[in-house]
Design a protein around this motif. Sequence first.
Motif, PDB file in Angstrom:
ATOM      1  N   GLU A 221     -61.073-111.395  87.454  1.00 22.70           N
ATOM      2  CA  GLU A 221     -60.158-110.397  86.920  1.00 22.70           C
ATOM      3  C   GLU A 221     -60.892-109.357  86.085  1.00 22.70           C
ATOM      4  N   LEU A 222     -61.858-109.818  85.301  1.00 21.19           N
ATOM      5  CA  LEU A 222     -62.629-108.892  84.479  1.00 21.19           C
ATOM      6  C   LEU A 222     -63.511-108.007  85.349  1.00 21.19           C
ATOM      7  N   PHE A 223     -64.082-108.594  86.405  1.00 16.77           N
ATOM      8  CA  PHE A 223     -64.883-107.803  87.335  1.00 16.77           C
ATOM      9  C   PHE A 223     -64.010-106.750  88.029  1.00 16.77           C
ATOM     10  N   LYS A 224     -62.822-107.146  88.415  1.00 16.54           N
ATOM     11  CA  LYS A 224     -61.877-106.224  89.055  1.00 16.54           C
ATOM     12  C   LYS A 224     -61.527-105.069  88.114  1.00 16.54           C
ATOM     13  N   LYS A 225     -61.329-105.390  86.829  1.00 20.80           N
ATOM     14  CA  LYS A 225     -61.029-104.352  85.837  1.00 20.80           C
ATOM     15  C   LYS A 225     -62.199-103.385  85.701  1.00 20.80           C
ATOM     16  N   PHE A 226     -63.431-103.921  85.666  1.00 18.74           N
ATOM     17  CA  PHE A 226     -64.589-103.040  85.520  1.00 18.74           C
ATOM     18  C   PHE A 226     -64.711-102.108  86.721  1.00 18.74           C
ATOM     19  N   LYS A 227     -64.508-102.639  87.920  1.00 15.65           N
ATOM     20  CA  LYS A 227     -64.592-101.799  89.119  1.00 15.65           C
ATOM     21  C   LYS A 227     -63.577-100.659  89.041  1.00 15.65           C
ATOM     22  N   LYS A 228     -62.378-100.945  88.593  1.00 19.44           N
ATOM     23  CA  LYS A 228     -61.352 -99.911  88.455  1.00 19.44           C
ATOM     24  C   LYS A 228     -61.758 -98.885  87.402  1.00 19.44           C
ATOM     25  N   ASP A 229     -62.294 -99.359  86.275  1.00 21.14           N
ATOM     26  CA  ASP A 229     -62.738 -98.448  85.220  1.00 21.14           C
ATOM     27  C   ASP A 229     -63.896 -97.571  85.701  1.00 21.14           C
ATOM     28  N   LEU A 230     -64.820 -98.166  86.453  1.00 22.24           N
ATOM     29  CA  LEU A 230     -65.968 -97.412  86.953  1.00 22.24           C
ATOM     30  C   LEU A 230     -65.520 -96.351  87.959  1.00 22.24           C
ATOM     31  N   ASP A 231     -64.601 -96.703  88.834  1.00 20.69           N
ATOM     32  CA  ASP A 231     -64.057 -95.735  89.791  1.00 20.69           C
ATOM     33  C   ASP A 231     -63.454 -94.540  89.057  1.00 20.69           C
ATOM     34  N   SER A 232     -62.658 -94.841  88.047  1.00 22.10           N
ATOM     35  CA  SER A 232     -62.001 -93.784  87.290  1.00 22.10           C
ATOM     36  C   SER A 232     -63.019 -92.920  86.545  1.00 22.10           C
ATOM     37  N   ALA A 233     -64.025 -93.555  85.958  1.00 17.56           N
ATOM     38  CA  ALA A 233     -65.045 -92.810  85.215  1.00 17.56           C
ATOM     39  C   ALA A 233     -65.793 -91.848  86.128  1.00 17.56           C
TER      40      ALA A 233
END
Length: 291
Positions: A221-233
Motif C-alpha cells: 500500500e505504501l509502495f502504491k502511494k509512492f507511485k501515485k505521488d511520483l506520477d503526480s510530481a
Amino acid sequence: MKEYLKIGRINYINLFPIFYMLERGSDCSAYEIVEGVPSNLNALLREGLIDISPSSSIEYLRHKERYSIIGGHSISSFGEIKSILLFSKKPIKELDGSTVLTSSQSETSVVLLDIVFKKFYGINCPLRTSSEPLFNALESHQAYLLIGDEAMREYKKGQGTRGKSACASPHADRGQRVRSESTSYELYTYDLGDIWHKETGLPFVFALWIARKDCCIENPELFKKFKKDLDSAKETAIRNFKEIAKVSPLKDILTQDETVRYWQGISYDLNEEHLRGLDLFRKYAGEFNLL
C-alpha cells in the motif's frame, strides 16, 4: 512491517523538479529522503539501506533479480543530455591507448563511455576513477568524463570565455576555450547522449526509478502511494518548469530560460522506445563484459 519508505534522492539539477513537486504536492510524512550521488545511492539500494531510488540503469541491469522498475519514469535523452560530458585535449579518435579519467560519482556513464570508445570509435582507453578537479586532472591526463552539475559548471566556464551563451550544446570535434587561473586549454567536448542517439537512433536511459522487490512485497500500500505521488510530481513538474527554475540550485550559473531548456531536453518518461534503448545498452555492455 515498516511504516515508512527510505527514498534515495540524487542531488543533481536533473531531478530537482521532480523532488521539488513531490515534497510540495504530496504527504511525505511516510518517506525518509536520503541524498547522495548515483554511485552512493546504488550501493545503499543494493545493500537494502534504502527502499526506492532513481538509480543508474547499469545498477538495475547488473542486479535485475533484486529490483522492480517503477513504470513510466526515467532520466533519459533523445540526443544531447548536456550533463554527461567528456572533456578532452584531443579529438576523441586520437585518444586510443590514453588513460581517461571518469567521475567517481558515476556508474552508467562510465560503462557508456567504454562502449562509445570500443563500439562506435574502435579505440581502447583504460578508464580510471578520479575525484580531482578538471584542470588538475588534465595536467597529467588527456581526457576526463564529468557528470551532473559538475559537468554543467565546467562547460559553462568554457562557454563564458568565448562569450557564448551558457549551456549551449557541446558538439563532437568542436573545441572550446576553457581557462583556469594559470592555464588555458583548448578542449573538445563530447555529449555522450548525443553520440549514443546518433549511432543507434534510440534514447539513452541514464537512470531508472527502481525499488527493492522485498519493499514492494512488504509494503504494497505504501509502495502504491509512492507511485501515485511520483506520477503526480512528474506531471506537475513538467507543467511548471519555468516557476521551478526560479529556485534551481544552479541559478547562479544558468538563467531561468537556460534551466528550462535543459529540463525540456530530458525525457522523464519510460516507454517501449526507452526500453529498446535500455536493452541495446545491456547488449553492448554484455559484449564487452561490462555487466
